[in-house]
Write a protein that holds these residues in place. Structure first.
Motif, PDB file in Angstrom:
ATOM      1  N   HIS A  81      49.698  16.965 155.315  1.00  0.00           N
ATOM      2  CA  HIS A  81      48.376  17.401 155.745  1.00  0.00           C
ATOM      3  C   HIS A  81      47.488  17.705 154.536  1.00  0.00           C
ATOM      4  CE1 HIS A  81      49.969  17.716 159.815  1.00  0.00           C
ATOM      5  NE2 HIS A  81      50.996  18.395 159.316  1.00  0.00           N
ATOM      6  N   ALA A  82      46.411  16.945 154.394  1.00  0.00           N
ATOM      7  CA  ALA A  82      45.360  17.255 153.437  1.00  0.00           C
ATOM      8  C   ALA A  82      44.219  17.900 154.201  1.00  0.00           C
ATOM      9  CB  ALA A  82      44.885  15.987 152.738  1.00  0.00           C
ATOM     10  N   ARG A  83      43.260  18.494 153.494  1.00  0.00           N
ATOM     11  CA  ARG A  83      42.184  19.234 154.170  1.00  0.00           C
ATOM     12  C   ARG A  83      41.309  18.342 155.050  1.00  0.00           C
ATOM     13  NH1 ARG A  83      39.869  21.821 149.072  1.00  0.00           N
ATOM     14  NH2 ARG A  83      42.084  21.644 148.580  1.00  0.00           N
ATOM     15  N   ASP A  84      41.241  17.053 154.708  1.00  0.00           N
ATOM     16  CA  ASP A  84      40.361  16.165 155.468  1.00  0.00           C
ATOM     17  C   ASP A  84      41.080  14.962 156.066  1.00  0.00           C
ATOM     18  OD1 ASP A  84      40.930  14.882 153.093  1.00  0.00           O
ATOM     19  OD2 ASP A  84      38.887  14.149 152.773  1.00  0.00           O
ATOM     20  N   ARG A  85      42.431  14.954 155.978  1.00  0.00           N
ATOM     21  CA  ARG A  85      43.140  13.750 156.417  1.00  0.00           C
ATOM     22  C   ARG A  85      44.632  14.035 156.582  1.00  0.00           C
ATOM     23  NH1 ARG A  85      40.855   8.767 156.004  1.00  0.00           N
ATOM     24  NH2 ARG A  85      42.190   6.925 156.111  1.00  0.00           N
ATOM     25  N   ASP A  86      45.237  13.495 157.616  1.00  0.00           N
ATOM     26  CA  ASP A  86      46.687  13.525 157.771  1.00  0.00           C
ATOM     27  C   ASP A  86      47.244  12.190 157.290  1.00  0.00           C
ATOM     28  OD1 ASP A  86      46.657  16.050 158.784  1.00  0.00           O
ATOM     29  OD2 ASP A  86      46.884  15.447 160.881  1.00  0.00           O
ATOM     30  N   ARG A 157      36.306  14.291 146.177  1.00  0.00           N
ATOM     31  CA  ARG A 157      36.986  14.326 147.471  1.00  0.00           C
ATOM     32  C   ARG A 157      38.400  13.758 147.360  1.00  0.00           C
ATOM     33  NH1 ARG A 157      33.460  11.568 150.227  1.00  0.00           N
ATOM     34  NH2 ARG A 157      34.536   9.593 150.616  1.00  0.00           N
ATOM     35  N   MET A 160      40.709  16.199 145.394  1.00  0.00           N
ATOM     36  CA  MET A 160      41.147  17.331 146.207  1.00  0.00           C
ATOM     37  C   MET A 160      42.193  16.885 147.230  1.00  0.00           C
ATOM     38  SD  MET A 160      39.615  19.724 144.771  1.00  0.00           S
ATOM     39  CE  MET A 160      40.204  21.002 145.857  1.00  0.00           C
ATOM     40  N   ARG A 161      42.051  15.687 147.751  1.00  0.00           N
ATOM     41  CA  ARG A 161      43.032  15.165 148.699  1.00  0.00           C
ATOM     42  C   ARG A 161      44.383  14.970 148.013  1.00  0.00           C
ATOM     43  NH1 ARG A 161      40.910  10.003 151.502  1.00  0.00           N
ATOM     44  NH2 ARG A 161      39.275  11.505 152.035  1.00  0.00           N
ATOM     45  N   ASP A 164      46.061  18.293 147.552  1.00  0.00           N
ATOM     46  CA  ASP A 164      46.683  18.763 148.794  1.00  0.00           C
ATOM     47  C   ASP A 164      48.005  18.056 149.060  1.00  0.00           C
ATOM     48  OD1 ASP A 164      44.547  20.449 149.230  1.00  0.00           O
ATOM     49  OD2 ASP A 164      43.548  19.117 150.662  1.00  0.00           O
TER      50      ASP A 164
END
Length: 284
Positions: A81-86, A157, A160-161, A164
């Motif tokens: 799990h990333a903040r904007d994407r699984d 972005r 950061m991904r 994560d």
């Protein structure tokens, strides 16, 4: 002149082993064998058979092996799990530790990275293990460029991904590098970590892992191969591999030797984030 293909002698094996213990780069040794007339495949395969059985020296001179605990990230469950994407884990290998991940980037993000980097590409370089300076490398035929840390919204972005997904702060990552391989271009077997004598404690220290993202589907060729583990990853647009090869005790995993096979049809685009053990930018 025909390249030499022969069995390795005890004398040659002793010479290679001695050079490794003196922290001579394995890649430099392979190139030296090729210059002496040995067949390319023989030189690299012979060297890495020896490398796989040898200990590596740390900065303190202590001889250690690669028996260390791999990170917990990606070892429990098949979804990260990333903040904007699984992100789905397609496969997991323990020795060396390699995660194959699906849909890390969207198709649009891949296309935008290629578009932003295309005009900035230059011939790829390698770090000379003697001087520490960057130079052209005969085993690396590609073009590349690197974005500055947080250079734009897209790069930030993605950084950061990756943070994560790996568990390492974005500040531990080197600038996102974009690579372009044309027809027949490759990157021969190599390690991503630095030889111990080249580690700069003031600039994040040792590399501990690599996050490699495929930005396009390659028509043929261009696989990433971990020869010691028998792994071959076929490039798929938006997918990625994350492999880890160092720990806090300074132990390095020689099973992480890998290569990018020649592109046989079309071209290959990839994005690489090398991760250091500490913040790279705190001293700037």
């Amino acid at each position: 002149m025909m390249a030499k293909i022969m069995q390795i002698s005890d004398e040659l094996k002793q010479w290679i082993t001695g050079a490794l213990k003196n922290e001579v780069s394995p890649i430099a040794l392979a190139n030296a064998l090729i210059k002496k007339g040995f067949d390319n495949r023989f030189a690299y395969e012979t060297l890495f058979k020896i490398v796989g059985n040898e200990a590596i020296g740390t900065t303190e001179g202590q001889q250690i092996r690669y028996n260390y605990e791999v990170p917990e990230i990606g070892r429990k469950g098949n979804i990260l799990h990333a903040r904007d994407r699984d992100v789905k884990v397609l496969s997991r290998n323990e020795k060396p530790f390699v995660l194959h991940l699906d849909s890390v980037l969207s198709s649009e993000e891949c296309d935008e990275l290629i578009s932003l980097s295309r005009s900035r590409l230059l011939p790829s370089r390698v770090v000379d293990t003697g001087s520490g300076e960057e130079r052209a490398g005969s085993g690396r035929t590609s073009r590349s460029m690197a974005f500055r840390f947080r250079e734009n919204e897209l790069v930030e972005r993605i950084e950061m991904r990756i943070a994560d997904l790996t568990g390492y702060p974005a500040e531990n990552g080197e600038g996102l590098q974009i690579l372009n391989y044309g027809l027949g271009e490759e990157y021969r077997p190599h390690f991503d970590f630095f030889p111990p004598h080249m580690v700069n404690a003031d600039k994040g220290g040792q590399r501990v892992g690599t996050f490699l993202i495929y930005l396009n589907d390659v028509a043929e060729g261009g696989e990433t191969v971990f020869s010691k583990a028998g792994l071959s990853i076929v490039p798929k647009k938006g997918s990625a591999i994350y492999f880890h090869y160092a720990n806090e005790q300074g132990q390095l995993d020689r099973l992480s030797v890998h290569s990018s096979l020649p592109v046989k049809k079309g071209e290959k685009w990839a994005a690489t984030k090398w991760i250091r053990e500490r913040n790279i930018y705190q001293s700037y």
